[in-house]
Design an enzyme around this catalytic site. Structure first.
Site, PDB file in Angstrom:
ATOM      1  N   HIS A 204       0.831  -1.211   0.000  1.00 39.81           N
ATOM      2  CA  HIS A 204       0.000   0.000   0.000  1.00 39.81           C
ATOM      3  C   HIS A 204       0.867   1.262   0.000  1.00 39.81           C
ATOM      4  O   HIS A 204       0.548   2.244  -0.673  1.00 39.81           O
ATOM      5  CB  HIS A 204      -0.934   0.007   1.208  1.00 39.81           C
ATOM      6  N   HIS A 246       1.516  -3.621   9.333  1.00 38.05           N
ATOM      7  CA  HIS A 246       2.934  -3.512   9.035  1.00 38.05           C
ATOM      8  C   HIS A 246       3.664  -2.858  10.191  1.00 38.05           C
ATOM      9  O   HIS A 246       3.068  -2.162  11.026  1.00 38.05           O
ATOM     10  CB  HIS A 246       3.162  -2.670   7.765  1.00 38.05           C
TER      11      HIS A 246
END
Length: 283
Positions: A204, A246
């Site tokens: 992303h 993440h």
């Protein structure tokens, strides 16, 4: 001839026969007093007692133990031994990794509904979808199909190429690094694939950085819209840490990788004329 009383008293006293003579004389050793010097000399000259004392010597015991440990004991290989002096780079990397894990866990405030910011999790998941690859691929393909101008088709074609290139490069890096996602992450992401179980780098973040540069460079946008594009890319990357998807280093490296990917797209830029020439050569 000695009397029976003398023989019995000698047996109780612990008499020792004279080792050198056959005269039948007996010498009595007292357990509480030091033996006579002549008896010590005779014992020292006895080879059997000398060997026994030498075998019980502390120096010999220490030497035998050291030789046994050096010859009989198996020495560990060098790679199995503990390194008492690690390198400065190793210490720095270990410290950075520990800080990264600690900071990522502290910032994962939307990792689940029970978190401190659990009420914001639906909004973060909506922002997550805006940075997913499938909506961007579908939107670029649709705009390419609907575009009437050659310039619009060229821009949408290269955007589609950039998105495919991003998926390939991020998938390759994830397959090589194989860094697991944070422990507090919930695998409820939208449309995941096999490499999506790994976290480094953030796809992303790479996509947001690359698409932001692409839009700012090839689309005529007003100043407020340009600010919104930059704000969207930043929020997408930050949401990956808030959701626990993440670690911080995954997102930071993803931003740098996406910024570099746009330079690669500029090098591989496709134009309709180039495509027509390539098709003509194939025919």
């Amino acid at each position: 001839m000695p009397s029976p009383k003398a023989r019995s008293s000698s047996g109780r006293s612990g008499s020792v026969p004279c080792p050198g003579g056959g005269s039948g004389r007996y010498e009595f050793i007292s357990l509480s007093r030091t033996p006579p010097p002549n008896l010590l000399q005779r014992q020292g000259s006895d080879p059997t007692s000398a060997r026994l004392r030498a075998s019980e010597s502390p120096n010999r015991r220490r030497g035998s133990s050291s030789s046994t440990s050096s010859t009989g004991g198996q020495q560990l290989p060098e790679e199995d031994c503990m390194k008492l002096n690690p390198s400065f780079i190793g210490i720095a990397l270990s410290s950075l990794l520990a800080i990264d894990l600690w900071l990522s866990k502290r910032l994962g405030v939307c990792a689940c509904e029970d978190s401190s910011w659990g009420s914001v999790r639906p909004l973060m998941k909506l922002i997550e979808i805006t940075g997913h690859g499938i909506p961007w691929l579908a939107g670029a393909a649709y705009c390419l199909y609907k575009s009437d101008s050659a310039a619009g088709q060229e821009v949408m074609l290269n955007l589609l190429m950039a998105l495919v290139l991003d998926l390939v490069l991020v998938g390759m890096v994830k397959a090589v690094v194989r860094r697991r996602r944070p422990n507090h992450n919930r695998m409820d992401m939208f449309a995941t694939f096999s490499v999506d179980r790994y976290s480094f780098p953030s796809g992303h973040a790479t996509r947001a950085a690359m698409c932001a540069r692409f839009l700012l460079a090839h689309l005529v946008l007003a100043a407020p819209l340009r600010v919104l594009v930059l704000l969207w890319a930043t929020v997408v990357g930050f949401s990956r840490v808030l959701l626990g998807r993440h670690n911080v280093t995954d997102v930071v490296f993803g931003f740098f990788m996406g910024y570099w990917q746009y330079n690669l797209v500029e090098m591989l830029w496709l134009s309709p004329v180039m495509l027509q020439n390539s098709i003509g050569q194939l025919d």
